[in-house]
Design an enzyme around this catalytic site. Sequence first.
Site, PDB file in Angstrom:
ATOM      1  N   ALA A 102     -42.390 -13.137 128.132  1.00 47.75           N
ATOM      2  CA  ALA A 102     -41.390 -13.359 129.186  1.00 47.75           C
ATOM      3  C   ALA A 102     -41.881 -12.864 130.549  1.00 47.75           C
ATOM      4  CB  ALA A 102     -40.077 -12.688 128.814  1.00 47.75           C
ATOM      5  N   THR A 103     -42.697 -11.817 130.564  1.00 51.96           N
ATOM      6  CA  THR A 103     -43.216 -11.325 131.854  1.00 51.96           C
ATOM      7  C   THR A 103     -44.028 -12.424 132.536  1.00 51.96           C
ATOM      8  OG1 THR A 103     -43.321  -9.066 131.016  1.00 51.96           O
ATOM      9  CG2 THR A 103     -44.694  -9.572 132.930  1.00 51.96           C
ATOM     10  N   CYS A 135     -38.538   3.466 131.137  1.00 51.43           N
ATOM     11  CA  CYS A 135     -39.757   4.288 131.192  1.00 51.43           C
ATOM     12  C   CYS A 135     -40.956   3.366 131.137  1.00 51.43           C
ATOM     13  CB  CYS A 135     -39.795   5.261 130.029  1.00 51.43           C
ATOM     14  SG  CYS A 135     -38.418   6.393 130.039  1.00 51.43           S
ATOM     15  N   ASN A 146     -31.058  -6.322 129.614  1.00 44.37           N
ATOM     16  CA  ASN A 146     -31.751  -5.621 128.528  1.00 44.37           C
ATOM     17  C   ASN A 146     -31.277  -4.179 128.359  1.00 44.37           C
ATOM     18  OD1 ASN A 146     -33.205  -5.874 131.132  1.00 44.37           O
ATOM     19  ND2 ASN A 146     -34.416  -4.211 130.288  1.00 44.37           N
ATOM     20  N   GLN A 191     -33.577 -11.732 126.500  1.00 44.88           N
ATOM     21  CA  GLN A 191     -32.642 -11.052 125.586  1.00 44.88           C
ATOM     22  C   GLN A 191     -31.566 -11.996 125.061  1.00 44.88           C
ATOM     23  OE1 GLN A 191     -32.932  -7.979 124.477  1.00 44.88           O
ATOM     24  NE2 GLN A 191     -34.447  -7.137 125.871  1.00 44.88           N
ATOM     25  N   THR A 247     -56.718 -21.227 125.824  1.00 42.22           N
ATOM     26  CA  THR A 247     -56.521 -21.731 124.462  1.00 42.22           C
ATOM     27  C   THR A 247     -55.227 -21.191 123.878  1.00 42.22           C
ATOM     28  OG1 THR A 247     -58.896 -21.866 124.158  1.00 42.22           O
ATOM     29  CG2 THR A 247     -57.553 -21.805 122.152  1.00 42.22           C
ATOM     30  N   ALA A 273     -40.890 -14.427 122.019  1.00 41.89           N
ATOM     31  CA  ALA A 273     -40.655 -14.398 120.571  1.00 41.89           C
ATOM     32  C   ALA A 273     -40.282 -13.017 120.032  1.00 41.89           C
ATOM     33  CB  ALA A 273     -41.919 -14.892 119.855  1.00 41.89           C
ATOM     34  N   HIS A 274     -40.830 -11.954 120.657  1.00 43.23           N
ATOM     35  CA  HIS A 274     -40.730 -10.657 119.967  1.00 43.23           C
ATOM     36  C   HIS A 274     -39.356  -9.995 120.036  1.00 43.23           C
ATOM     37  CE1 HIS A 274     -41.153  -7.549 123.269  1.00 43.23           C
ATOM     38  NE2 HIS A 274     -41.529  -8.620 123.937  1.00 43.23           N
TER      39      HIS A 274
HETATM   40  C1  LIG Z   1     -34.864  -9.222 130.203  1.00 42.79           C
HETATM   41  C2  LIG Z   1     -36.323  -9.088 129.928  1.00 42.79           C
HETATM   42  N1  LIG Z   1     -37.200  -9.789 130.653  1.00 42.79           N
HETATM   43  C3  LIG Z   1     -38.516  -9.722 130.432  1.00 42.79           C
HETATM   44  C4  LIG Z   1     -39.021  -8.930 129.429  1.00 42.79           C
HETATM   45  C5  LIG Z   1     -40.512  -8.882 129.216  1.00 42.79           C
HETATM   46  O1  LIG Z   1     -40.833  -9.602 128.069  1.00 42.79           O
HETATM   47  P1  LIG Z   1     -42.299  -9.604 127.431  1.00 42.79           P
HETATM   48  O2  LIG Z   1     -42.411  -8.309 126.707  1.00 42.79           O
HETATM   49  O3  LIG Z   1     -42.301 -10.784 126.495  1.00 42.79           O
HETATM   50  O4  LIG Z   1     -43.272  -9.766 128.530  1.00 42.79           O
HETATM   51  C6  LIG Z   1     -38.151  -8.176 128.641  1.00 42.79           C
HETATM   52  C7  LIG Z   1     -38.642  -7.281 127.583  1.00 42.79           C
HETATM   53  O5  LIG Z   1     -38.932  -6.136 127.772  1.00 42.79           O
HETATM   54  C8  LIG Z   1     -36.769  -8.260 128.889  1.00 42.79           C
HETATM   55  O6  LIG Z   1     -35.894  -7.562 128.188  1.00 42.79           O
END
Ligand SMILES: Cc1ncc(COP(=O)(O)O)c(C=O)c1O
Length: 397
Positions: free
Chosen positions: A74-75, A329, A154, A182, A243, A203-204
């Site tokens: 997601a980042t 943190c 989150n 989330q 890839t 996914a995680h």
């Molecule tokens: C709302 C939100 N955005 C982005 C992220 C980042 O996701 P990722 O760990 O897949 O980069 C998180 C997870 O920590 C999240 O809770």
Amino acid sequence: MKLPIYLDHHATTPADPRVVSAMMPYFGDDFGNPASHTHVFGWRAEAAVESARESLARCIGAQSSSEVLFTSGATESDNLALKGLVRAGREGKNHIVTVSTEHRAVLDTCRALEGEGFLVSLLSVGSDGLLDPDEVARAIGPRTALVSVMAANNEIGTLQPLAEIGRICRAQGVAFHSDAAQAVGKIPLDVEAAQLDLLSFCAHKIYGPKGVGALYVRARRPRLRIEPLLHGGGHERGLRSGTLPVPLVVGFAKAVELAVAEREQEASRTAGLRDRLWQQLRDGLEGLRRNGAPGHCLPGSLNVCFPGVEAASLMVALPELALSSGSACTSATPEPSHVLRALGLAPELVNSALRFGLGRGTTPEEIDFAADRVIQEVRRLRSEGRRATVTARSALP
Ligand SMILES: Cc1ncc(COP(=O)(O)O)c(C=O)c1O
């Protein structure tokens, strides 16, 4: 019951065994590179990736699977959405609207874009973390390129009114992005219904593997143009070279399929456990404050301030519970939670907050045990705090 008890499902989740078995063949016999077009190994890998893409597209209501790009999480999806869109420079538009309670992946990306000369408006939320859609309407101007509002927070679980915000953005011709890391698989989410143009998820957080995410990019009505962050072999329609990690992509699709199929049942189960936990904590302790919007909250989320107690001390006293404080943190120097500060909480309250993240494996026994232990330790720390204050006072001249 096995200790320690995992109550940090917002941070990450264990991979579901069904996800792991779906991934396994792609570490073994089906190891091909989906970009290898000259042999059956590549064709098989490509078929698996395209089937995963279709599955993800279906789960978020996308019109076409080509609107889903795979990323590392997601980042990266947030970075690609924000930087990719504004750098593509829609008619000199240089203004971004976002919210003070967003994840760092959005806030820090906006800060980096400010360094490039873009303008950012950071909207405030109410004391429950909810954004008023009228604020979005007021913030949009003739040079606004993008509005970015997360689907679910989150830290406090607050769900934002995406459909109302989407309507405003569409009417103003402004692109609308949501960080749904989330939310996907936990609440109903449909890019058409919410008139979303960009959607980040991974996914995680839903029992899939770490290191894979996706970005939905609307292709029609309106067609969105974004610039890539990574250049190279031109994978993912030139928008994300590299890839593809086929086992992760396959596991991601399986995780989303399972989460969506089991969503309603799982949501009511975890919400029931969450309410049970809150009830027990409230019955056992005085002066608690529940953070967020109880009527608009992720089912497995509970964020509570324990006035008179430092969350950090409470977590040290509770090694049998895997919890997290409201503080993010994320850096070497832990900072008080920007989300809780955005709700208007005083610093002592911010530092007294714990986040309980319930998930698929959470049981009623675990909740009862966790509630008992938290109550015991809060009482102990509060009475030690009182004794320390009395001792300090009596030591005064
Ligand atoms: C709302 C939100 N955005 C982005 C992220 C980042 O996701 P990722 O760990 O897949 O980069 C998180 C997870 O920590 C999240 O809770």
